[in-house]
Design a protein around this motif. Structure first.
Motif, PDB file in Angstrom:
ATOM      1  N   ARG A   1       0.826  -1.206   0.000  1.00 35.19           N
ATOM      2  CA  ARG A   1       0.000   0.000   0.000  1.00 35.19           C
ATOM      3  C   ARG A   1       0.861   1.258   0.000  1.00 35.19           C
ATOM      4  NH1 ARG A   1      -5.088  -1.287   4.107  1.00 35.19           N
ATOM      5  NH2 ARG A   1      -6.278  -2.541   2.613  1.00 35.19           N
ATOM      6  N   LEU A   2       0.409   2.257  -0.747  1.00 38.34           N
ATOM      7  CA  LEU A   2       1.072   3.553  -0.735  1.00 38.34           C
ATOM      8  C   LEU A   2       1.132   4.114   0.686  1.00 38.34           C
ATOM      9  CD1 LEU A   2      -0.578   5.169  -3.893  1.00 38.34           C
ATOM     10  CD2 LEU A   2       1.845   4.552  -3.640  1.00 38.34           C
ATOM     11  N   PRO A   3       2.254   4.772   1.031  1.00 38.64           N
ATOM     12  CA  PRO A   3       3.276   5.291   0.129  1.00 38.64           C
ATOM     13  C   PRO A   3       4.338   4.285  -0.290  1.00 38.64           C
ATOM     14  CG  PRO A   3       3.786   5.949   2.363  1.00 38.64           C
ATOM     15  CD  PRO A   3       2.459   5.236   2.428  1.00 38.64           C
ATOM     16  N   LEU A   4       4.221   3.022   0.087  1.00 32.86           N
ATOM     17  CA  LEU A   4       5.152   2.011  -0.404  1.00 32.86           C
ATOM     18  C   LEU A   4       4.768   1.607  -1.814  1.00 32.86           C
ATOM     19  CD1 LEU A   4       5.440  -0.302   2.754  1.00 32.86           C
ATOM     20  CD2 LEU A   4       6.824   1.693   2.139  1.00 32.86           C
ATOM     21  N   VAL A   5       5.755   1.176  -2.584  1.00 33.79           N
ATOM     22  CA  VAL A   5       5.511   0.671  -3.935  1.00 33.79           C
ATOM     23  C   VAL A   5       6.277  -0.631  -4.114  1.00 33.79           C
ATOM     24  CG1 VAL A   5       5.073   2.928  -4.979  1.00 33.79           C
ATOM     25  CG2 VAL A   5       7.408   2.041  -4.889  1.00 33.79           C
ATOM     26  N   ALA A   6       5.834  -1.430  -5.069  1.00 29.89           N
ATOM     27  CA  ALA A   6       6.490  -2.702  -5.355  1.00 29.89           C
ATOM     28  C   ALA A   6       7.906  -2.463  -5.883  1.00 29.89           C
ATOM     29  CB  ALA A   6       5.677  -3.490  -6.371  1.00 29.89           C
ATOM     30  N   VAL A   7       8.761  -3.466  -5.776  1.00 30.60           N
ATOM     31  CA  VAL A   7      10.132  -3.354  -6.278  1.00 30.60           C
ATOM     32  C   VAL A   7      10.102  -3.241  -7.801  1.00 30.60           C
ATOM     33  CG1 VAL A   7      10.982  -4.722  -4.334  1.00 30.60           C
ATOM     34  CG2 VAL A   7      10.531  -5.846  -6.526  1.00 30.60           C
ATOM     35  N   ASN A   8      11.174  -2.695  -8.374  1.00 34.41           N
ATOM     36  CA  ASN A   8      11.218  -2.543  -9.827  1.00 34.41           C
ATOM     37  C   ASN A   8      11.506  -3.878 -10.516  1.00 34.41           C
ATOM     38  OD1 ASN A   8      14.042  -2.955  -9.786  1.00 34.41           O
ATOM     39  ND2 ASN A   8      14.475  -0.757  -9.757  1.00 34.41           N
ATOM     40  N   GLU A   9      11.415  -3.877 -11.828  1.00 33.02           N
ATOM     41  CA  GLU A   9      11.527  -5.119 -12.607  1.00 33.02           C
ATOM     42  C   GLU A   9      12.890  -5.770 -12.447  1.00 33.02           C
ATOM     43  OE1 GLU A   9      10.877  -6.719 -17.224  1.00 33.02           O
ATOM     44  OE2 GLU A   9      10.638  -4.601 -16.727  1.00 33.02           O
ATOM     45  N   ASP A  10      13.934  -4.973 -12.394  1.00 33.81           N
ATOM     46  CA  ASP A  10      15.285  -5.525 -12.246  1.00 33.81           C
ATOM     47  C   ASP A  10      15.419  -6.303 -10.948  1.00 33.81           C
ATOM     48  OD1 ASP A  10      18.289  -5.675 -12.716  1.00 33.81           O
ATOM     49  OD2 ASP A  10      18.222  -4.499 -10.863  1.00 33.81           O
ATOM     50  N   LEU A  11      14.998  -5.707  -9.850  1.00 34.36           N
ATOM     51  CA  LEU A  11      15.114  -6.392  -8.558  1.00 34.36           C
ATOM     52  C   LEU A  11      14.175  -7.588  -8.503  1.00 34.36           C
ATOM     53  CD1 LEU A  11      16.255  -6.658  -5.741  1.00 34.36           C
ATOM     54  CD2 LEU A  11      14.636  -4.917  -4.955  1.00 34.36           C
ATOM     55  N   ALA A  12      12.986  -7.459  -9.051  1.00 34.97           N
ATOM     56  CA  ALA A  12      12.046  -8.589  -9.070  1.00 34.97           C
ATOM     57  C   ALA A  12      12.652  -9.783  -9.803  1.00 34.97           C
ATOM     58  CB  ALA A  12      10.738  -8.169  -9.739  1.00 34.97           C
TER      59      ALA A  12
END
Length: 293
Positions: free
Chosen positions: A270-281
């Motif tokens: 949930r915001l203000p958190l966001v999912a990790v980017n594609e590289d880290l995923a």
């Protein structure tokens, strides 16, 4: 408090794609911990994103964990905040019968003095019907609970039984271990230094990585407690890279990506958190596939 020795995990709160609480995924995660050697479960710690849960959602999470666990492992409940009166009222009014202890974070944002921190936990100790685990995490609270304050609290209140020490300072942890009362437990709150802390006299960990790799991490802690140093460090180094990865873009975004790779839950935060980017995923998935296979 023998039930707090070993590996506890700070459970995530999984969300569906509409960001509602995913009860079925939470059940899967709880069972995954129990089936793979975890010693106790921490509900609504920082990793559970309680800051963005409604009071109704918190009740759903608590009841889901209690029901799924069904008495199999000890449970610890996160009850903390920067409004001392509000924390005291919750401890006085909440039904805590399913829990073995409460985990209470040092007050954040207000930036109290050491005396203020002491008085905060004094009020909590006098109100709590359960043993208390102090939680020191300066990276989140903007104030460090010094060893002298921890030792003072441990000596003054019998129901303050442990600290989750997450200052990222091994010297500070050693100072507490050296000067603590005999039965007071020093629990690591930093996955990367868990093994050194255990070998120095710590009681174990409340872990994030442990819930993604419960068998490996709990075995490492157990070997450390048994003084089987070489075997324990083999597991530490096996997991070191993924420990760095899951915190690289914030917690619990990293560990939720592990759960996505394991097929246990989606990676929604949930915001203000966001999912990790594609590289880290991609890097996390590659690591998980290697370990699981």
């Amino acid at each position: 408090m023998q039930s707090l020795i070993g590996t506890g995990v700070a459970l995530v709160t999984p969300f569906k794609n509409d960001f509602s609480v995913d009860v079925e995924a939470l059940k899967r995660i709880v069972n995954f911990q129990i089936e793979n050697g975890i010693d106790y479960l921490v509900v609504l710690g920082t990793t559970g994103e309680p800051a963005t849960l409604t009071s109704e959602e918190k009740e759903v999470v608590i009841e889901t964990v209690i029901t799924t666990n069904n008495g199999r492992l000890p449970l610890v409940l996160g009850v903390g905040g920067n409004n001392t009166h509000q924390v005291v009222e919750e401890l006085k009014t909440r039904d805590l019968t399913a829990f073995a202890a409460v985990l209470s974070v040092s007050p954040y944002y207000n930036k109290p003095t050491q005396e203020g921190i002491y008085q905060h936990f004094k009020a909590i100790a006098e109100a709590s019907p359960l043993p208390i685990i102090l939680y020191n995490v300066p990276g989140r609270t903007a104030s460090n609970m010094l060893p002298s304050t921890v030792i003072r609290l441990a000596n003054d209140f019998k129901n303050i039984v442990a600290i989750k020490e997450a200052a990222g300072d091994i010297v500070q942890a050693l100072t507490i271990i050296q000067n603590k009362p005999k039965d007071f437990l020093v629990i690591s709150g930093d996955d990367m230094v868990t093994l050194p802390m255990v070998l120095a006299g710590g009681a174990g960990v409340i872990s994030v990585i442990g819930e993604g790799f419960p068998k490996q991490f709990s075995t490492m802690v157990r070997l450390g407690l048994e003084r089987k140093v070489d075997e324990a460090y083999q597991l530490h180094y096996q997991l070191a890279a993924i420990i760095d990865m899951i915190f690289e873009q914030g917690n619990p975004a990293g560990i939720k990506e592990v759960f996505k790779a394991l097929g246990l839950a989606d990676n929604n935060v949930r915001l203000p958190l966001v999912a990790v980017n594609e590289d880290l995923a991609n890097r996390i998935k590659k690591f998980v596939d290697k370990i699981v296979i």
